[in-house]
Design an enzyme around this catalytic site. Structure first.
Site, PDB file in Angstrom:
ATOM      1  CG  LEU A  39      -2.192  -0.808   1.229  1.00  0.00           C
ATOM      2  CD1 LEU A  39      -2.130  -2.214   0.747  1.00  0.00           C
ATOM      3  CD2 LEU A  39      -2.920  -0.473   2.302  1.00  0.00           C
ATOM      4  CE  LYS A  64      13.468  -6.816  -0.203  1.00  0.00           C
ATOM      5  NZ  LYS A  64      12.807  -7.603   0.795  1.00  0.00           N
ATOM      6  CG  ASP A  87      15.910  -1.532  11.270  1.00  0.00           C
ATOM      7  OD1 ASP A  87      14.795  -2.037  11.602  1.00  0.00           O
ATOM      8  OD2 ASP A  87      17.013  -2.386  11.470  1.00  0.00           O
ATOM      9  CB  SER A 171      -6.280  -1.876  10.753  1.00  0.00           C
ATOM     10  OG  SER A 171      -7.194  -3.018  10.314  1.00  0.00           O
ATOM     11  CE1 TYR A 204      -1.346  -4.947  11.585  1.00  0.00           C
ATOM     12  CE2 TYR A 204      -3.645  -5.834  11.470  1.00  0.00           C
ATOM     13  CZ  TYR A 204      -2.568  -4.814  11.020  1.00  0.00           C
ATOM     14  OH  TYR A 204      -2.715  -4.273   9.664  1.00  0.00           O
ATOM     15  CE  LYS A 208      -1.508  -1.011  12.814  1.00  0.00           C
ATOM     16  NZ  LYS A 208      -0.786  -0.190  11.880  1.00  0.00           N
ATOM     17  CB  SER A 246      -0.612  -5.570   0.849  1.00  0.00           C
ATOM     18  OG  SER A 246      -0.760  -5.911   2.454  1.00  0.00           O
TER      19      SER A 246
END
Length: 334
Positions: A39, A64, A87, A171, A204, A208, A246
């Protein structure tokens, strides 16, 4: 909506929209963490498509990031794209990144998109549980370190009193966090303990929720400081990009998850559209943006207990971050 049925309904019936063609970001500088993949990369592409002059990608792996830079510039050759190492598991790396941000002449848009999702306990090199380190502490520290440059830009470059922007990616799963750790004497210390790590996506989900609480408290303090001292305006919000196909979910190997995602997940580009909408279009200070409109966060966030936890989380977080960056409250202008 917050419930599973509402979540599934939104995923099936709502289609995220790209930024209006009328939006022109010429002359502006944006910064995106995690901008080399998923995203974050799609959001970077969409900002560049709207005439953005300069784009900074904060990435862990430079090679990357350079590949992402080349991909963006092939599509939008007039946008200068630079890659900076970041990082999120290293406070030293975050401090060095923040120092580079401080030296920028201008910074108009920040999207803090870098994050992790894992189903097993892991301790980061800082000593904190990995979700707490990356999704909460690192993101919170970055949000403080970018404030002076956003404030300076709002004061010297913003036309028609338009605010500079800070968007933190959260989220809808914050609705689903059970968060028993809220009652611990020290919430973050409790969350660092392996015994507190719940099953499945619980950690997780909690990380959020911490993002939402941080956005609300940071926004309150920034808005109050600006009102008292006449600083330029910074608009801060949190965005739910929906369930998207993703790389965030690469560690989620529960049987049936991949099939579920094929049915319900939006594309990374659609998720990127949600990010840039929150970072460019939405105007509610401290708002929670979902399906590209301002919505109410979870009942817990809006409750009296949620308010108490929000302030407690702020104090605990600032205590940890003040050891990392002494005087971070003064440095960030709070």
């Amino acid at each position: 909506m917050g419930g599973m049925l509402g979540f599934l309904y939104n995923q099936l019936t709502f289609t995220p929209k790209p930024l209006p063609e009328s939006i022109n970001l010429s002359g502006k500088t944006a910064l995106i963490t995690g901008g080399n993949i998923g995203l974050g990369l799609e959001a970077a592409k969409q900002l560049a498509e709207r005439g953005l002059s300069r784009l900074i990608l904060g990435v862990r792996t430079i090679s990357k990031g350079e590949a992402a830079r080349d991909e963006i510039q092939r599509q939008s050759p007039d946008c200068e794209v630079v890659v900076w190492p970041l990082d999120m598991e290293s406070f030293e790396s975050i401090k060095a990144f923040g120092e580079r941000v401080r030296k920028l002449e201008r910074l108009d848009i920040v999207i803090l998109s870098a994050g992790i999702k894992a189903l097993e306990y892991k301790r980061a090199p800082t000593g904190h549980e990995a979700h707490i380190q990356v999704n909460h502490l690192a993101t919170s520290l970055l949000s403080l370190l970018v404030l002076p440059t956003l404030r300076k830009t709002a004061s010297t470059h913003s036309k028609n009193n338009k605010p500079t922007r800070l968007t933190i990616v959260t989220s809808e799963v914050h609705f689903w966090s059970r968060f028993p750790d809220q009652h611990a004497p020290q919430i973050l210390l409790e969350l660092d303990e392996p015994s507190s790590f719940g099953a499945g996506m619980e950690r997780y989900n909690t990380s959020k929720l911490l993002n939402i609480l941080w956005v609300r408290e940071l926004s309150n303090r920034v808005a109050g400081r600006e009102n008292d001292n006449g600083h330029g305006s910074i608009l801060i919000n949190g965005v739910n990009p929906g369930l998207c196909a993703s790389e965030l979910h690469r560690s989620h190997t529960t049987p049936g998850v991949q099939v579920f995602n094929k049915v319900f997940a939006w594309t990374p580009r659609q998720g990127g559209s949600c990010l840039v909408d929150a970072a460019v279009v939405q105007m509610e200070q401290g708002g929670y943006v979902s399906e590209q409109v301002g919505k109410r966060p979870s009942p817990f966030v809006l409750s009296e207990q949620g308010g108490r936890v929000q302030k407690k989380l702020w104090e605990e977080t600032m205590g940890i971050l003040s050891e990392v960056v002494p005087g971070i409250d003064l440095l960030s202008g709070l």
